[in-house]
Enzyme design. Structure first.
Site, short mmCIF file in Angstrom:
data_model
loop_
_atom_site.label_atom_id
_atom_site.label_comp_id
_atom_site.label_asym_id
_atom_site.label_seq_id
_atom_site.Cartn_x
_atom_site.Cartn_y
_atom_site.Cartn_z
N CYS A 101 57.39 -4.77 55.63
CA CYS A 101 56.70 -4.55 54.35
C CYS A 101 56.59 -3.07 53.99
O CYS A 101 56.46 -2.72 52.83
CB CYS A 101 55.31 -5.18 54.36
N HIS A 247 51.59 -2.58 48.26
CA HIS A 247 52.49 -3.68 48.65
C HIS A 247 51.81 -4.99 48.28
O HIS A 247 50.61 -5.17 48.55
CB HIS A 247 52.76 -3.59 50.16
N ASN A 277 54.95 -12.55 47.95
CA ASN A 277 55.13 -11.40 48.83
C ASN A 277 56.62 -11.27 49.15
O ASN A 277 57.18 -12.13 49.82
CB ASN A 277 54.29 -11.61 50.11
#
Ligand SMILES: CC(C)(COP(=O)(O)OP(=O)(O)OC[C@H]1O[C@@H](n2cnc3c(N)ncnc32)[C@H](O)[C@@H]1OP(=O)(O)O)[C@@H](O)C(=O)NCCC(=O)NCCS
Length: 320
Positions: A101, A247, A277
């Site tokens: 991520c 994020h 995500n």
């Protein structure tokens, strides 16, 4: 984004979950999944093509590729070389970054250093993920399966010789490998000989797994810390930030990060409701949308921050 939209109701048909649960715990309503046969490098190449077009640069002038992903088409090679070949970019170098991520910000930091040292003058940075092909859509994997989506984003980076102060002000990178097993895909592993065994498959060990609560708590703490470190280094304060791009891990995490920084919600980019995500791709996708929507304007101070598997976390401050 690949065209196929997957709703929470679609997921209700595959596992014991509900639209309500997913919305309340994550803020996600839809995410995109690729059709079989489409790999991460396909999404990456498409994002890269669009970035090259937007930046109005001659592809022949790109002299390096940095690619971030946790879901490469192949165990090896990485996707950077595949993007190079798909776009016909000649024999330029291609580096894959494996920081999940945080991958986009890690890749931004690496690209920034290459440009500052004069090694390269025009870098294609692409971040892409296809996660839908390896999520556990049974009840056992529902915590992760509802969160993740597919997508890609790309930027073109070059030196700003004008002296107007615009560009990457700083990047801060962090990691704590003691937490590797809290968010990981354990198999295939080079520790196993032979690596691929039917029993691992039967045990579902080729699927990603996480300790959601531990990830949640650490993400809420580490992202604000990383942003504060970047502000401090640049002699700036939270009030100076025009736009924060966290994020897109979980909307509750993004709101906690905003709260932790005491930054008003209207300055925070949040698109996880539609996108899910997308790990390394989440920041460049959000950046692209924010620029197109006019939320990021020339001269704005843009803070980016990420947290994910590793654990890794990072921040970048950019004068747009
Ligand atoms: C995964 C996450 C949404 C779970 O939310 P939570 O509020 O912590 O929920 P809990 O862990 O308390 O789980 C509550 C219950 O819901 C269940 N559950 C998990 N996923 C579910 C789903 N998709 N649908 C319905 N129920 C689900 C759990 O099994 C648990 O049941 P139990 O109480 O009977 O054991 C949350 O922990 C999270 O977002 N973590 C960070 C994830 C992340 O961002 N990962 C990527 C890192 S970048």
């Amino acid at each position: 984004m690949p065209p196929k939209v997957v709703t929470n109701q679609d997921l209700e048909k595959l596992m014991e979950t509900s639209d309500d649960w997913i919305r309340q715990r994550s803020g996600i309503v839809t995410r995109h999944h690729v059709e079989p046969g489409i790999g991460t490098s396909d999404l990456a190449a498409e994002a890269a093509r669009r970035a090259i077009e937007d930046a109005k640069v001659d592809p022949a002038t790109i002299d390096f590729i940095v690619a971030a992903t946790l879901s490469p088409d192949y165990y090896f090679p990485g996707i950077g070389v595949l993007v190079q070949a798909k776009l016909g970019l000649g024999h330029i170098g291609a580096l894959d970054i494996r920081d999940q991520c945080s991958g986009f910000i890690y890749a931004l930091a690496v690209s920034d250093q290459f440009i500052r040292t004069g090694t390269y003058r025009r870098i294609l940075l692409v971040a892409a993920e296809v996660q839908s092909s390896n999520l556990d859509f049974s009840d056992q994997g529902r915590d992760m399966a509802v969160l993740f989506g597919d997508g890609a984003g790309a930027v073109i980076l070059e030196p700003n010789d004008s002296g107007n102060g615009r560009g990457i002000l700083s990047t801060h990178l962090y990691a704590d490998g003691n937490f590797a097993s809290h968010l990981w895909m354990e198999k295939p592993s080079s520790r196993d000989n032979p690596t691929f065994r039917p029993e691992f498959f039967d045990q579902g060990r080729f699927f990603p797994r996480m300790d959601g609560r531990n990830v949640f708590v650490n993400a809420c703490q580490r992202m604000p810390e990383a942003v504060k470190a970047s502000l401090e280094q640049n002699g700036l304060t939270v009030e100076d930030i025009d736009v924060l791009i966290p994020h897109q891990a979980n909307d509750r995490i993004s709101l906690m990060v905003a709260k932790g920084l005491k930054i008003p919600e209207h300055k925070v980019i949040r698109n996880i409701d539609r996108i899910g995500n997308t790990t390394a791709a989440s920041i460049p996708i959000a950046l692209d949308e924010a620029v197109r929507e006019g939320r990021i304007k020339s001269g704005h101070l843009v803070a980016m921050t990420a947290f994910g598997s590793g654990y890794t976390w990072a921040s970048a401050l950019v004068r747009w």
